[in-house]
Design an enzyme around this catalytic site. Structure first.
Site: not given
Ligand code: MV4
Length: 460
Positions: A165, A202, A208, A292, A295, A338
């Site tokens: 992120g 998006y 997630h 990897r 956590v 955590r």
């Molecule tokens: C995104 C998404 C929505 N749409 N990508 C967050 C961490 C990284 N692993 C990628 N993440 C995200 N990617 C697209 N195309 C939403 C997340 C996301 C997130 C975004 C905003 C606030 C909190 C979040 C928590 C988990 C994932």
């Protein structure tokens, strides 16, 4: 090939975790430490310990020559990198191989193929995994605008060399994109030494979901089901659950099949995690892959009974995985909080010396921590103090157990995120399992803040 002595190239709770797995397998281990970690618990409990430099990570835990030297002078034949630091650094994995040290993790090739998030997307798309509409690298604003018009707003700009992120910018219209494009590239260049950015559609309200995979050198690749990690703040995970609270058997099967398919296409060995975004209609999309141990691996261990670190060591020793896919059964529900050394509603990092320390226990409670009474937190590293994990027969029992465990926990001398976590456990949105990536920024936060401020008032 059989691993006979492991250098643990990490610190804190994950160093203890690897040490414990090795000890149970009768394998001696050596822990490295910086001068700032001289009084740390891993050093105190280690079979052997080597100081590799001063406090700053760049001069110790990221110093490849110092770590390799520590392995060679102590007669280690394997290195476990833990998470963070050099755990996903292909050059470190390569140098281990050059010095005949078994890297307890995936191959250099596998690390390299998915390190760049834009390359990972393309690789997994070609392997047949679903990905969001998006682009490879975009190098000009005009290219980005054309792609955004094709994909449809909102879109997100992501740093290809980033991950977790960091370096993400959402654009809801062309004006946002014009403002965000150069900022995203500048931030990527400053943070990751590469200004490569790519674009994805998006998903505003999604989950997630990440799938744990394990592979060995005989071509076996299995998954250990999913973890839900939607409760994040500034893309730092705060609370994780296994299995996902809204993942039904069909979606779990499809997620697992996709993750195994992606890992097999990589010829993946050791432990890894494929991250997906899932919407409320049963669709999911590959986002990125972590090569990897993570956590949050412990909650998967609680619901499957598989010791993931032991599997890593077994595979590194040239043995097959000790479990087949048909043997993997997910039972009950696990949650991890955590506990970070962070203060107040804005979670700013804190330091201090642990005064009174009372850790939770009882049925279904696991605490992974390097804290001890009198421990002074060094200022150089991440703020993770402890992982409180609970196991219950179902999600409700796990939530009640976590609330009880948090209530029991006493850590004085340093501010922690315990009050926030207690607030989440009584939050109706969370208890209903209706958690999406917008939880922390949404109504959920209001309820949590009320509880947090009440808890902070009570604790002062
Ligand atoms: C995104 C998404 C929505 N749409 N990508 C967050 C961490 C990284 N692993 C990628 N993440 C995200 N990617 C697209 N195309 C939403 C997340 C996301 C997130 C975004 C905003 C606030 C909190 C979040 C928590 C988990 C994932």
């Amino acid at each position: 090939m059989t691993v006979s002595k492991i250098l643990i190239a990490n610190r804190g709770e994950i160093a203890l975790r690897v040490m414990r797995a090795a000890r149970e397998m009768g394998i001696p281990s050596v822990v490295v430490y910086s001068e700032a970690d001289r009084a740390s618990l891993p050093v105190r409990l280690a079979d052997d310990a080597v100081c590799i430099g001063p406090g700053p990570s760049s001069k110790s835990y990221l110093s490849v020559p110092n770590i390799i030297s520590a392995a060679l002078i102590t007669g280690c034949d394997a290195v476990h990198p833990g998470y963070g630091f050099l755990s996903e650094d292909r050059y470190f994995a390569e140098i281990c191989r050059e010095y005949n040290l078994t890297f307890i993790g995936p191959s250099v090739d596998a690390i390299a193929r998915v390190a760049n998030k834009a390359d990972a997307r393309r690789f997994m798309e070609e392997a047949g995994l679903p990905v969001l509409p998006g682009t490879p690298q975009v190098t000009s604003l005009e290219e980005a605008e054309a792609a955004a018009r094709r994909i449809g707003y909102p879109i997100i700009l992501k740093a290809a060399a980033g991950g977790g992120g960091r370096g993400m910018h959402v654009a809801r219209d062309e004006l946002d994109l014009q403002r965000g494009f150069h900022l995203a590239r500048a931030e990527a260049r400053a943070s990751f030494d590469s200004d490569e950015v790519y674009i994805e559609r998006y998903l505003d309200r999604c989950r997630h979901i990440e799938v744990q995979v394990l592979g060995d050198t005989f071509g076996n690749v299995i998954h250990l089901a999913e973890r839900e990690c939607s409760i994040q703040r500034r893309h730092q995970k705060l609370i994780e659950e296994a299995p996902g609270s809204t993942i039904d058997a069909d979606l779990r099967r499809r997620l697992g099949e996709a993750a195994v398919r992606g890992a097999k296409a990589l010829g993946y060995t050791s432990a890894g995690t494929l991250e997906f975004l899932a919407d409320d209609d049963g669709n999911f999309y590959f986002m990125e892959m972590n090569t990897r141990i993570q956590v949050e691996h412990g909650i998967t261990e609680l619901v499957t009974g598989v010791d993931i670190v032991k599997e890593q060591i077994q595979v590194a020793s040239g043995h097959p995985l000790s479990v087949r896919q048909e043997d993997v059964v997910v039972r009950g529900h696990a949650i991890e909080c955590r506990i970070n050394a962070e203060a107040g509603p804005d979670f700013r990092p804190a330091t201090g010396t642990v005064g009174e320390l009372v850790l939770p226990g009882g049925p279904g409670v696991r605490v992974d921590t390097h804290l001890y009474q009198g421990y002074t937190l060094p200022p150089h590293y991440d703020s993770l103090l402890a992982k409180i994990m609970v196991y219950g027969r179902d999600r409700d029992e796990a939530i009640d157990r976590m609330h009880r465990a948090l209530e029991e926990t006493v850590i004085t001398g340093v501010p922690t995120t315990i009050p926030y976590m207690r607030g989440v456990m009584v939050d109706e949105v969370f208890r209903a399992g209706n958690v999406h990536t917008d939880f922390v920024e949404s109504a959920g936060r209001t309820a949590v803040e009320e509880v947090v401020s009440a808890a902070l008032a009570a604790s002062t």
